[in-house]
Design a protein around this motif. Structure first.
Motif, PDB file in Angstrom:
ATOM      1  N   GLU A  65      -1.031  19.261  -5.433  1.00 33.76           N
ATOM      2  CA  GLU A  65      -0.366  18.544  -6.523  1.00 33.76           C
ATOM      3  C   GLU A  65       0.867  17.792  -6.022  1.00 33.76           C
ATOM      4  N   ILE A  66       1.687  18.464  -5.230  1.00 40.04           N
ATOM      5  CA  ILE A  66       2.910  17.846  -4.732  1.00 40.04           C
ATOM      6  C   ILE A  66       2.581  16.708  -3.764  1.00 40.04           C
ATOM      7  N   VAL A  67       1.645  16.930  -2.851  1.00 44.03           N
ATOM      8  CA  VAL A  67       1.278  15.898  -1.878  1.00 44.03           C
ATOM      9  C   VAL A  67       0.633  14.708  -2.584  1.00 44.03           C
ATOM     10  N   ASN A  68      -0.258  14.972  -3.539  1.00 45.19           N
ATOM     11  CA  ASN A  68      -0.868  13.867  -4.293  1.00 45.19           C
ATOM     12  C   ASN A  68       0.205  13.057  -5.017  1.00 45.19           C
ATOM     13  N   GLU A  69       1.145  13.748  -5.640  1.00 46.64           N
ATOM     14  CA  GLU A  69       2.241  13.088  -6.351  1.00 46.64           C
ATOM     15  C   GLU A  69       3.068  12.215  -5.402  1.00 46.64           C
ATOM     16  N   LEU A  70       3.353  12.763  -4.222  1.00 46.67           N
ATOM     17  CA  LEU A  70       4.133  12.041  -3.227  1.00 46.67           C
ATOM     18  C   LEU A  70       3.398  10.787  -2.758  1.00 46.67           C
ATOM     19  N   VAL A  71       2.145  10.934  -2.381  1.00 48.75           N
ATOM     20  CA  VAL A  71       1.375   9.794  -1.876  1.00 48.75           C
ATOM     21  C   VAL A  71       1.253   8.717  -2.947  1.00 48.75           C
ATOM     22  N   LEU A  72       0.956   9.104  -4.166  1.00 46.99           N
ATOM     23  CA  LEU A  72       0.838   8.113  -5.242  1.00 46.99           C
ATOM     24  C   LEU A  72       2.181   7.434  -5.506  1.00 46.99           C
ATOM     25  N   LYS A  73       3.279   8.174  -5.373  1.00 47.69           N
ATOM     26  CA  LYS A  73       4.613   7.587  -5.540  1.00 47.69           C
ATOM     27  C   LYS A  73       4.887   6.572  -4.434  1.00 47.69           C
ATOM     28  N   LEU A  74       4.461   6.867  -3.210  1.00 44.72           N
ATOM     29  CA  LEU A  74       4.653   5.934  -2.099  1.00 44.72           C
ATOM     30  C   LEU A  74       3.967   4.595  -2.365  1.00 44.72           C
ATOM     31  N   PHE A  75       2.786   4.648  -2.963  1.00 45.96           N
ATOM     32  CA  PHE A  75       1.991   3.445  -3.189  1.00 45.96           C
ATOM     33  C   PHE A  75       2.221   2.829  -4.572  1.00 45.96           C
ATOM     34  N   GLU A  76       3.140   3.399  -5.349  1.00 39.30           N
ATOM     35  CA  GLU A  76       3.347   2.967  -6.723  1.00 39.30           C
ATOM     36  C   GLU A  76       3.766   1.499  -6.840  1.00 39.30           C
ATOM     37  N   LYS A  77       4.610   1.046  -5.930  1.00 41.74           N
ATOM     38  CA  LYS A  77       5.062  -0.353  -5.961  1.00 41.74           C
ATOM     39  C   LYS A  77       5.517  -0.776  -4.576  1.00 41.74           C
ATOM     40  N   ASN A  78       5.672  -2.095  -4.420  1.00 40.15           N
ATOM     41  CA  ASN A  78       6.187  -2.691  -3.185  1.00 40.15           C
ATOM     42  C   ASN A  78       5.240  -2.599  -2.000  1.00 40.15           C
ATOM     43  N   VAL A  79       3.950  -2.364  -2.234  1.00 39.82           N
ATOM     44  CA  VAL A  79       2.967  -2.308  -1.154  1.00 39.82           C
ATOM     45  C   VAL A  79       1.913  -3.384  -1.415  1.00 39.82           C
ATOM     46  N   PHE A  80       1.732  -4.241  -0.428  1.00 41.43           N
ATOM     47  CA  PHE A  80       0.815  -5.366  -0.550  1.00 41.43           C
ATOM     48  C   PHE A  80      -0.072  -5.443   0.680  1.00 41.43           C
ATOM     49  N   TYR A  81      -1.113  -6.254   0.603  1.00 39.22           N
ATOM     50  CA  TYR A  81      -1.914  -6.576   1.775  1.00 39.22           C
ATOM     51  C   TYR A  81      -2.162  -8.077   1.741  1.00 39.22           C
ATOM     52  N   GLU A  82      -2.443  -8.646   2.926  1.00 37.93           N
ATOM     53  CA  GLU A  82      -2.622 -10.089   3.011  1.00 37.93           C
ATOM     54  C   GLU A  82      -4.088 -10.482   2.941  1.00 37.93           C
ATOM     55  N   VAL A  83      -4.346 -11.551   2.200  1.00 40.89           N
ATOM     56  CA  VAL A  83      -5.651 -12.196   2.159  1.00 40.89           C
ATOM     57  C   VAL A  83      -5.385 -13.680   2.374  1.00 40.89           C
ATOM     58  N   ASP A  84      -5.900 -14.226   3.459  1.00 41.91           N
ATOM     59  CA  ASP A  84      -5.677 -15.641   3.805  1.00 41.91           C
ATOM     60  C   ASP A  84      -4.192 -15.991   3.792  1.00 41.91           C
ATOM     61  N   GLY A  85      -3.359 -15.097   4.331  1.00 43.51           N
ATOM     62  CA  GLY A  85      -1.928 -15.340   4.433  1.00 43.51           C
ATOM     63  C   GLY A  85      -1.144 -15.146   3.150  1.00 43.51           C
ATOM     64  N   GLN A  86      -1.804 -14.760   2.075  1.00 44.88           N
ATOM     65  CA  GLN A  86      -1.138 -14.567   0.787  1.00 44.88           C
ATOM     66  C   GLN A  86      -1.077 -13.080   0.442  1.00 44.88           C
ATOM     67  N   PRO A  87       0.075 -12.600  -0.016  1.00 51.50           N
ATOM     68  CA  PRO A  87       0.173 -11.183  -0.391  1.00 51.50           C
ATOM     69  C   PRO A  87      -0.584 -10.888  -1.683  1.00 51.50           C
ATOM     70  N   ARG A  88      -1.255  -9.758  -1.699  1.00 47.24           N
ATOM     71  CA  ARG A  88      -1.960  -9.274  -2.888  1.00 47.24           C
ATOM     72  C   ARG A  88      -1.460  -7.855  -3.169  1.00 47.24           C
ATOM     73  N   VAL A  89      -1.317  -7.552  -4.444  1.00 43.23           N
ATOM     74  CA  VAL A  89      -0.905  -6.196  -4.822  1.00 43.23           C
ATOM     75  C   VAL A  89      -2.020  -5.229  -4.431  1.00 43.23           C
ATOM     76  N   LEU A  90      -1.643  -4.133  -3.812  1.00 38.28           N
ATOM     77  CA  LEU A  90      -2.617  -3.137  -3.369  1.00 38.28           C
ATOM     78  C   LEU A  90      -2.995  -2.223  -4.527  1.00 38.28           C
ATOM     79  N   ASP A  91      -4.278  -2.156  -4.834  1.00 42.37           N
ATOM     80  CA  ASP A  91      -4.790  -1.233  -5.849  1.00 42.37           C
ATOM     81  C   ASP A  91      -5.256   0.021  -5.109  1.00 42.37           C
TER      82      ASP A  91
END
Length: 139
Positions: A65-91
């Motif tokens: 529970e704690i680790v899942n909460e932590l990992v999901l919090k890490l990815f909650e915002k401010n994480v993107f990936y690039e597609v053709d040089g453009q940032p996309r919000v990571l789902d």
């Protein structure tokens, strides 16, 4: 807020530093899981080796529970990936399907960006180096 970019697997990830409230929530979860040794990340020195110890420590002190909460919090915002040089919000729910080890590598990168920037923080107050010459009128 600073943004860093890193290629992990075949994907370029972009991580922007999180706000102080989110950082505090993540740090307190890390302290609960890893212990006070986590403060070594904030000493201003490059901590790549220290970061390599965090993910295994998460696994050793595994409370799902704690680790899942932590990992999901890490990815909650401010994480993107690039597609053709453009940032996309990571789902998170769909992006890491079949790439769970990559998820852990990105999690370590998020921690690196937010807790191991390798910069010393100084005072923002202006200083002149001279003593205050004002006389105390009560003397």
């Amino acid at each position: 807020m600073e943004q860093k970019k890193k290629v992990i697997g075949s994907t370029t990830y972009l991580v922007t530093q999180i706000d102080a409230v989110s950082a505090l929530k993540i740090q307190t979860k890390l302290i609960k899981i890893i212990g006070p040794g986590i403060f070594g990340l904030a000493d201003g020195k490059p901590t790549t080796e220290k970061l390599k110890k965090i993910v295994p420590a998460l696994m050793e002190n595994f409370d799902d529970e704690i680790v899942n909460e932590l990992v999901l919090k890490l990815f909650e915002k401010n994480v993107f990936y690039e597609v053709d040089g453009q940032p996309r919000v990571l789902d998170f729910a769909t992006h890491f399907t079949g790439k769970i080890m990559e998820m852990w590598q990105v999690a370590a990168f998020i921690l690196e960006v937010n807790f191991a920037m390798g910069k010393q923080l100084g005072s923002s107050l202006p200083t002149t180096g001279a003593e205050d010459k004002t006389q105390d009128s009560s003397m």
